[in-house]
Design a protein around this motif. Sequence first.
Motif, PDB file in Angstrom:
ATOM      1  N   THR A 108       7.977  -1.451 -29.101  1.00  0.00           N
ATOM      2  CA  THR A 108       7.349  -0.132 -29.225  1.00  0.00           C
ATOM      3  C   THR A 108       7.966   0.946 -28.337  1.00  0.00           C
ATOM      4  N   GLY A 109       9.096   0.678 -27.684  1.00  0.00           N
ATOM      5  CA  GLY A 109       9.692   1.691 -26.811  1.00  0.00           C
ATOM      6  C   GLY A 109      10.341   1.077 -25.593  1.00  0.00           C
ATOM      7  N   HIS A 110      10.275   1.789 -24.483  1.00  0.00           N
ATOM      8  CA  HIS A 110      10.934   1.386 -23.237  1.00  0.00           C
ATOM      9  C   HIS A 110       9.918   1.228 -22.107  1.00  0.00           C
ATOM     10  N   PRO A 111       9.079   0.187 -22.169  1.00  0.00           N
ATOM     11  CA  PRO A 111       8.050   0.049 -21.140  1.00  0.00           C
ATOM     12  C   PRO A 111       8.588  -0.079 -19.730  1.00  0.00           C
ATOM     13  N   SER A 112       9.769  -0.687 -19.567  1.00  0.00           N
ATOM     14  CA  SER A 112      10.296  -0.894 -18.219  1.00  0.00           C
ATOM     15  C   SER A 112      10.473   0.406 -17.459  1.00  0.00           C
ATOM     16  N   ALA A 113      10.795   1.490 -18.168  1.00  0.00           N
ATOM     17  CA  ALA A 113      10.989   2.780 -17.508  1.00  0.00           C
ATOM     18  C   ALA A 113       9.693   3.309 -16.907  1.00  0.00           C
ATOM     19  N   GLY A 114       8.565   2.773 -17.349  1.00  0.00           N
ATOM     20  CA  GLY A 114       7.288   3.133 -16.738  1.00  0.00           C
ATOM     21  C   GLY A 114       6.752   2.030 -15.850  1.00  0.00           C
ATOM     22  N   VAL A 115       6.742   0.801 -16.377  1.00  0.00           N
ATOM     23  CA  VAL A 115       6.130  -0.316 -15.660  1.00  0.00           C
ATOM     24  C   VAL A 115       6.767  -0.530 -14.291  1.00  0.00           C
ATOM     25  N   ILE A 116       8.077  -0.596 -14.222  1.00  0.00           N
ATOM     26  CA  ILE A 116       8.743  -0.978 -12.974  1.00  0.00           C
ATOM     27  C   ILE A 116       8.670   0.127 -11.916  1.00  0.00           C
ATOM     28  N   PRO A 117       9.041   1.380 -12.220  1.00  0.00           N
ATOM     29  CA  PRO A 117       8.914   2.414 -11.179  1.00  0.00           C
ATOM     30  C   PRO A 117       7.482   2.632 -10.709  1.00  0.00           C
ATOM     31  N   VAL A 118       6.513   2.607 -11.629  1.00  0.00           N
ATOM     32  CA  VAL A 118       5.126   2.818 -11.232  1.00  0.00           C
ATOM     33  C   VAL A 118       4.620   1.637 -10.409  1.00  0.00           C
ATOM     34  N   SER A 119       4.904   0.432 -10.853  1.00  0.00           N
ATOM     35  CA  SER A 119       4.476  -0.757 -10.097  1.00  0.00           C
ATOM     36  C   SER A 119       5.054  -0.728  -8.692  1.00  0.00           C
ATOM     37  N   TRP A 120       6.333  -0.397  -8.596  1.00  0.00           N
ATOM     38  CA  TRP A 120       6.976  -0.409  -7.280  1.00  0.00           C
ATOM     39  C   TRP A 120       6.396   0.669  -6.374  1.00  0.00           C
ATOM     40  N   ALA A 121       6.220   1.871  -6.886  1.00  0.00           N
ATOM     41  CA  ALA A 121       5.698   2.965  -6.064  1.00  0.00           C
ATOM     42  C   ALA A 121       4.277   2.681  -5.594  1.00  0.00           C
ATOM     43  N   ALA A 122       3.436   2.156  -6.480  1.00  0.00           N
ATOM     44  CA  ALA A 122       2.055   1.843  -6.098  1.00  0.00           C
ATOM     45  C   ALA A 122       2.018   0.686  -5.099  1.00  0.00           C
ATOM     46  N   ALA A 123       2.900  -0.296  -5.277  1.00  0.00           N
ATOM     47  CA  ALA A 123       2.961  -1.408  -4.331  1.00  0.00           C
ATOM     48  C   ALA A 123       3.419  -0.927  -2.953  1.00  0.00           C
ATOM     49  N   GLU A 124       4.374   0.027  -2.939  1.00  0.00           N
ATOM     50  CA  GLU A 124       4.789   0.633  -1.668  1.00  0.00           C
ATOM     51  C   GLU A 124       3.631   1.399  -1.037  1.00  0.00           C
ATOM     52  N   GLY A 125       3.031   2.270  -1.827  1.00  0.00           N
ATOM     53  CA  GLY A 125       1.998   3.152  -1.304  1.00  0.00           C
ATOM     54  C   GLY A 125       0.772   2.428  -0.794  1.00  0.00           C
ATOM     55  N   PHE A 126       0.436   1.292  -1.416  1.00  0.00           N
ATOM     56  CA  PHE A 126      -0.751   0.542  -1.023  1.00  0.00           C
ATOM     57  C   PHE A 126      -0.395  -0.764  -0.300  1.00  0.00           C
ATOM     58  N   HIS A 127       0.865  -0.902   0.070  1.00  0.00           N
ATOM     59  CA  HIS A 127       1.334  -2.035   0.885  1.00  0.00           C
ATOM     60  C   HIS A 127       0.935  -3.387   0.280  1.00  0.00           C
ATOM     61  N   ARG A 128       1.269  -3.540  -1.002  1.00  0.00           N
ATOM     62  CA  ARG A 128       0.973  -4.796  -1.689  1.00  0.00           C
ATOM     63  C   ARG A 128       2.124  -5.790  -1.501  1.00  0.00           C
ATOM     64  N   SER A 129       1.830  -7.055  -1.731  1.00  0.00           N
ATOM     65  CA  SER A 129       2.826  -8.108  -1.588  1.00  0.00           C
ATOM     66  C   SER A 129       3.686  -8.214  -2.846  1.00  0.00           C
ATOM     67  N   GLY A 130       4.758  -8.999  -2.730  1.00  0.00           N
ATOM     68  CA  GLY A 130       5.603  -9.242  -3.887  1.00  0.00           C
ATOM     69  C   GLY A 130       4.865  -9.948  -5.013  1.00  0.00           C
ATOM     70  N   LYS A 131       4.005 -10.896  -4.665  1.00  0.00           N
ATOM     71  CA  LYS A 131       3.223 -11.580  -5.697  1.00  0.00           C
ATOM     72  C   LYS A 131       2.287 -10.611  -6.413  1.00  0.00           C
ATOM     73  N   GLU A 132       1.684  -9.707  -5.651  1.00  0.00           N
ATOM     74  CA  GLU A 132       0.811  -8.710  -6.279  1.00  0.00           C
ATOM     75  C   GLU A 132       1.619  -7.787  -7.187  1.00  0.00           C
ATOM     76  N   LEU A 133       2.822  -7.455  -6.779  1.00  0.00           N
ATOM     77  CA  LEU A 133       3.691  -6.616  -7.606  1.00  0.00           C
ATOM     78  C   LEU A 133       4.052  -7.325  -8.903  1.00  0.00           C
ATOM     79  N   ILE A 134       4.463  -8.568  -8.828  1.00  0.00           N
ATOM     80  CA  ILE A 134       4.821  -9.328 -10.028  1.00  0.00           C
ATOM     81  C   ILE A 134       3.632  -9.431 -10.984  1.00  0.00           C
ATOM     82  N   THR A 135       2.454  -9.686 -10.432  1.00  0.00           N
ATOM     83  CA  THR A 135       1.243  -9.796 -11.258  1.00  0.00           C
ATOM     84  C   THR A 135       0.960  -8.489 -11.979  1.00  0.00           C
ATOM     85  N   ALA A 136       1.100  -7.377 -11.276  1.00  0.00           N
ATOM     86  CA  ALA A 136       0.862  -6.065 -11.890  1.00  0.00           C
ATOM     87  C   ALA A 136       1.881  -5.785 -12.990  1.00  0.00           C
TER      88      ALA A 136
END
Length: 471
Positions: A108-136
């Motif tokens: 249906t499109g290019h989800p990675s262009a949204g999923v990965i940058p948003v997941s990474w930025a939110a994980a940075e901003g809220f100090h989440r772990s790598g496992k939490e990032l992968i799950t998201a």
Amino acid sequence: MGYRVNAKDITTNYTQTLAEFTANLKYEDIPEDVRERAKHLAMQTIGVALGTKGMKLSDDAIAIGKSCGVGEPEATLWVDGGKVSMSSAVFTNSTLADALDWEDCAWTGHPSAGVIPVSWAAAEGFHRSGKELITAIVAAYEVYTRIAMVVQPPEDEDVFKGWGLTSWQVFAGVAPAARLMGLTPDQINQAFGFGVLCCPVQSNLHHITMSDAYHYEHGFRAKDGILAALTAKAGVENYMDCFDDTYSFDYHMTREPKRDWYTKELGSRWLTKEVLVKHWPANMWLQTPIELVHNITTKNGIKPEDIEEIVLDPPTLGRMFFDPAGFNSLTQAQFSGPYMIAMYLLNPVPGPNWFDLSMLRDPKVLELAAKVKPGKSSPDIINLCFKGFQRGEFPMKTVTITTKDGKTYSESMDCHPGHPRNMMSHEEFCDRFRIEAAPTLDADKIEKTIEALSHLEDCEDVAELGWIFSE
């Protein structure tokens, strides 16, 4: 549910089911191969974003991110390394992720262009772990794909009406942002509602004009995803169950919504593994032709100056554009089989150099591109190709190269490396990352970054990995 004038008409619970899945998915419940795929998708998306260094589009997107970067410096600008707010970071980083058209293509499109940058930025901003990032990341692919599948156009849709890949793209940002911000299922339910609010009317403007504004659209939707989650986290009244009310979303997106897709096989069939990863920086329907040209010329030692003609059969409608005067945008070049094949032949190592503005009208490129011709078969129709892709199929392509000495070389292929049925190995992902990230990172830092991304589950705080995004 909260108040709504048509509450008696709500008979499903699609929205809440998706919200609870997003909130409650556990790392341990995700199959190991799906977790590995999530890491590879992150590696690919980060790599191709780092590959944009030096491009005007990249420089402009970074400058815009900085100019809008008010608030706490919570997230990293990729390529640049500076810190800005989460919403500003994802606008820039999602634009960069799509700029080379090298990240992915789902049904249906290019989800990675949204999923990965948003997941990474939110994980940075809220100090989440790598496992939490992968799950998201996994939750986001699963939710985004199902929402998008509900509103896909029917096979006989007027192509000029537009295909809304950068409309429903907003949910590739809403889902991971809401998960990593720690929203409750009810708040995530409302965040989806804000996603509907930020889902624009489908338009064919970017395809009709072949403007590079197309790449910015991914940045806009990612920024909207962050804002949707933040607004729901702040709290509003009602605003629930957007996917259960017939007149809130899918009714406006397609005349034939497939509403069973909202929760179809949720948690049992992992659509994260159905995402196609691009081997080359080009439109998805050009991946196989470029791969065939690569195979034929490599095996037989064919050089650009040896070539008399290249025939692609069947061609894909809208992907054989060529103008002897040249191309006027990155997007127009990325969608052109003749241009992309010529650029591969002249420089087999892909990167931003393929889209240097001088290359778009370079006489040597255009001379070679003019030799790429469509075969005699009826062209593949993109809408129907996507329907086949959703069924696990992919168009069979044949490339025939005739050299000036009269010899012909021909090969056929359907599923190129990176297709879900021919997915790259871990080492192949790493090798591609080495090429993709080279414009930004030196060789030593590339290896350290590969190590960090390969063992992302061991990271205790994603904010500590900001070093990987710049020289």
